[in-house]
Design a protein around this motif. Structure first.
Motif, short mmCIF file in Angstrom:
data_model
loop_
_atom_site.label_atom_id
_atom_site.label_comp_id
_atom_site.label_asym_id
_atom_site.label_seq_id
_atom_site.Cartn_x
_atom_site.Cartn_y
_atom_site.Cartn_z
N GLY A 1 0.39 12.42 1.82
CA GLY A 1 0.48 12.54 0.38
C GLY A 1 0.74 13.94 -0.14
O GLY A 1 0.32 14.29 -1.21
N LEU B 1 -10.03 0.10 -0.75
CA LEU B 1 -9.17 0.57 -1.84
C LEU B 1 -9.72 0.16 -3.19
O LEU B 1 -9.15 0.51 -4.22
N GLU C 1 0.99 6.74 -6.62
CA GLU C 1 -0.19 7.51 -7.01
C GLU C 1 -0.14 8.96 -6.53
O GLU C 1 -0.67 9.84 -7.19
N LEU C 2 0.45 9.18 -5.37
CA LEU C 2 0.46 10.53 -4.81
C LEU C 2 1.76 11.26 -5.14
O LEU C 2 1.88 12.45 -4.89
N LEU D 1 0.83 -1.20 0.00
CA LEU D 1 0.00 0.00 0.00
C LEU D 1 0.86 1.25 0.00
O LEU D 1 0.57 2.23 -0.70
N THR E 1 -6.50 6.09 -1.95
CA THR E 1 -5.26 5.53 -1.43
C THR E 1 -4.80 6.30 -0.20
O THR E 1 -4.39 5.70 0.80
N ARG E 2 -4.91 7.62 -0.27
CA ARG E 2 -4.47 8.44 0.86
C ARG E 2 -5.30 8.10 2.11
O ARG E 2 -4.75 7.83 3.18
N GLY F 1 -7.51 5.14 -7.03
CA GLY F 1 -7.63 6.60 -7.06
C GLY F 1 -6.80 7.20 -5.93
O GLY F 1 -6.65 6.59 -4.88
N ALA F 2 -6.27 8.40 -6.18
CA ALA F 2 -5.33 8.98 -5.23
C ALA F 2 -5.97 9.26 -3.87
O ALA F 2 -5.42 8.91 -2.83
N ARG G 1 2.14 1.80 -3.40
CA ARG G 1 1.11 2.31 -4.29
C ARG G 1 0.85 3.79 -4.01
O ARG G 1 0.66 4.59 -4.94
N ALA G 2 0.85 4.15 -2.70
CA ALA G 2 0.64 5.55 -2.36
C ALA G 2 1.77 6.40 -2.92
O ALA G 2 1.55 7.50 -3.44
N HIS H 1 5.01 10.98 1.69
CA HIS H 1 4.46 11.57 2.90
C HIS H 1 3.16 10.85 3.26
O HIS H 1 2.41 10.46 2.37
N VAL H 2 2.90 10.64 4.57
CA VAL H 2 1.70 9.89 4.94
C VAL H 2 0.43 10.63 4.54
O VAL H 2 -0.61 10.01 4.33
N LEU I 1 -4.48 4.55 3.37
CA LEU I 1 -3.21 4.39 4.10
C LEU I 1 -3.41 4.74 5.57
O LEU I 1 -2.96 4.00 6.46
N HIS I 2 -4.10 5.84 5.84
CA HIS I 2 -4.35 6.21 7.24
C HIS I 2 -5.14 5.12 7.94
O HIS I 2 -4.83 4.73 9.06
#
Lengths: 107, 518
Positions: free
Chosen positions: A104, B149, A96-97, A89, B157-158, B153-154, A92-93, A101-102, B161-162
């Motif tokens: 993003g 997920l 994609e971002l 993950l 995903t953001r 898409g961004a 992937r972040a 950074h957590v 992750l959290h």
């Protein structure tokens, strides 16, 4: 031995919490890994620390508690899978971002 | 024979359906949808059978591998577990029907993950073992990571992750808590823990209390209780609609775990550990309700609004759970209502967003949407349900809650927060409705564009998007469930009261699991 185990668990937990509070995904993943190591050791110690005893009940003999070992085994398997997932993950972040950074965002 | 194996069927059915779907990856999508829908329908039938079997007050115990109770893992079906399994499966049916409109094509294995999620949820409701509860939490969480997920898409995903990182920390804390409880009380079977809590040796009391309060923190994270709710709005607002709808039950898993721990592990008969959660639950629940409503007032889109209302509904629910048997009954009657109403808002938000191509579900002026009377009417009904206005079941649940708070030392606080929060909910939903449906702008015909953009590219009314029948079926299904809960308010409230009475008597649960020896 109690002191050694306690220090090991405490150090791992402390480092794990500190790393998990970082703002980038790689230290966070490392922190989660350290935390899972700490909890595995901790679970192992919940059956009390015994040296030189069989792990299952032999006739009349004292024995170490086998249950925490089963728990640790389960926790290791689940922790392993979760670590693998969170690494994928995080990658992937990153893709994609555009940064790691957590939240993003670029600093 | 059926009754013997009944408690494990709600766990086995989704697991087998999920495994089947995973083993047959080449099935065409319509067949997969049919299998998934059939599996959920079968789970509803099982849940109804379980509700009938436990409705008389029997506590069904299923010993896996026939190991005797404190050593082996047990599944325990009482009224509470059956009620929650039925709520979850009914919700899942609406979600899976809605997912068939194309959401399930936007990634692989949607239906597999969906069934595994149900597997974890049913297991968490039914298990009678603390460590097994951890395992089922992990199952439902890892399925939820995949579902959250799903589609990519961004933003997703953001938020994902959290959600994943927070839940991994929560899982670690759960393991610490389970370890502390095993170290101090010497058991992981929940009935056995309750029995041993009464005679915990004084030197272990501190450890046991620490473990118990750590459990409170873990369950509060799952239930999105203040201050551990900040992950929820982003995660729920950015995922796909059927997933957000299914996730409406996820916070209730945390609330269930809190209630089970509060009434069984640290219930009235647990000696020095009795009432360990009591000083925390009520203030945290009221603060969560208030925070959820502040969030709802500040929300800029319908999805965010629905996500904040999930937080508020957890606050309402746990306020009930903190008020003794009458409050627990009110909370249990309110629980399915809050779940269905939140899911309904998420599905409506998706439907509305699809029909407003530029504005989506944000509260911004946009062209009039097709069939606005239908969608406006549905939104009005959903808003009445979500705000807890009469005549729907949310009002009855809140009314029972206020009745339960009568004479409580903190009555003024409870009535004040619950009533002001209800007003805030009405304001937030009214604002959302008027922005979405009344604040339309007329479309000017495109100014004589140099390139050949024909004017009929911008019709006054947009065509209805594909998949609308499934969407409407799911939305009307949820609305029907809320209406049914309103129409059957008498029997449902009686059942909730009987459940609360059963929970107030942990000795019966212990006797059923441990064979009456203690």
């Amino acid at each position: 031995m109690e002191l050694l185990i306690a220090l090991a668990i405490g150090t791992l937990t402390g480092c794990g919490v500190w790393l998990a509070l970082r703002a980038h995904t790689f230290p966070v993943v490392l922190g989660l890994t350290l935390l899972s190591y700490a909890v595995n050791l901790f679970l192992f110690a919940t059956g009390r620390l015994v040296v030189g005893r069989p792990p299952v009940i032999a006739a009349g003999a004292a024995y170490t508690d086998p249950l925490p070992q089963a728990l640790v085994l389960t926790a290791i398997v689940i922790g392993f899978a979760m670590t693998a997932f969170v690494i994928m993950l995080a990658l992937r972040a990153r893709a994609e971002l555009g940064n790691d950074h957590v939240d993003g965002k670029n600093e | 024979m059926m009754t013997t194996h009944l408690p494990i069927l709600p766990v086995l059915a989704p697991f087998l359906a999920g495994a089947l779907l995973l083993a047959l990856p080449d099935l065409p999508m319509p067949v997969r949808r049919r299998i998934a829908t059939f599996a959920v329908a079968a789970q509803i039938a099982i849940a109804v059978a379980l509700l009938v079997a436990t409705g008389g007050g029997d506590i069904l115990v299923y010993r896996l591998g026939d190991w005797p109770a404190p050593w082996g893992i047990v599944l325990v079906a009482d009224r509470l577990a059956a009620w929650l399994v039925l709520t979850a499966t009914l919700l899942a049916l609406c979600a899976v029907i809605h997912a068939g409109d194309g959401t399930d094509r936007r990634g692989r294995h949607f239906h597999v993950l969906f069934q595994m999620q149900l597997f974890g949820i049913a297991g968490a409701f039914l298990t009678g073992d603390l460590f097994n509860l951890f395992v089922f939490f992990e199952i439902l969480l890892i399925a939820s990571y995949g579902l959250l997920l799903h589609g990519g898409g961004a933003e997703r995903t953001r938020a994902g992750l959290h959600y994943v990182v927070l839940n991994l920390i929560g899982s670690t804390a759960f393991l610490f808590a389970a370890g502390l409880i095993y170290a101090s009380l010497g058991s992981l079977n929940m009935a056995d823990i309750a029995a041993r809590a009464a005679q915990v040796p004084p030197e272990n009391l501190g450890l046991a209390r620490t473990g118990g309060l750590l459990l409170l923190a873990v369950f509060a994270l799952k239930a999105a209780l203040l201050p551990l709710f900040l992950w929820l709005p982003a995660a729920y607002a950015h995922t796909s609609a059927p997933v957000a709808a299914l996730f409406a039950i996820m916070t209730k898993v945390g609330a269930y775990a809190l209630l089970r721990a509060d009434t069984l592990l640290f219930g009235s008969t647990s000696g020095a550990l009795a009432g360990l959660f009591a000083p925390w639950l009520l203030p945290l629940a009221l603060a969560t309700l208030a925070a959820g409503m502040f969030g709802a007032l500040a929300a800029e889109s319908l999805r965010r609004l629905a996500a904040w209302l999930v937080v508020a509904s957890v606050g309402t629910l746990l306020t009930g759970f903190a008020l003794g048997p009458a409050g627990v009954a009110a909370g249990l009657y309110y629980l399915p209502h809050g779940t269905f109403a939140a899911a309904l808002l998420f599905l409506l938000a998706e439907g509305i967003a699809r029909r407003r191509p530029a504005g989506a579900d944000f509260f911004a002026p946009e062209r009039d949407m097709p069939r606005h009377a239908l969608w406006g009417g549905l939104f009005f009904a959903a808003a009445v349900a979500a705000a807890g206005l009469p005549p729907l079941s949310g009002f009855l649940g809140k009314f029972m809650l206020l009745r339960a708070a009568q004479g409580h030392p903190a009555q003024a606080w409870i009535w004040g927060v619950v009533l002001v929060a209800a007003l805030a909910g009405v304001i937030a939903l009214a604002r959302a409705g008027s922005r979405l449906f009344f604040s339309t702008r007329t479309v000017e015909p495109a100014p004589a564009a140099p390139q050949s953009a024909p004017v009929d590219m911008l019709p006054d009314e947009l065509p209805d998007p594909p998949g609308a029948p499934r969407e409407l079926t799911a939305i009307l299904g949820l609305l029907g469930l809320i209406l049914a809960l309103t129409a059957a308010a008498g029997p449902a409230a009686d059942f909730a009261r009987a459940t609360a009475a059963q929970l107030a008597d942990p000795a019966a649960y212990r006797a059923a699991v441990l064979g009456g020896s203690r």
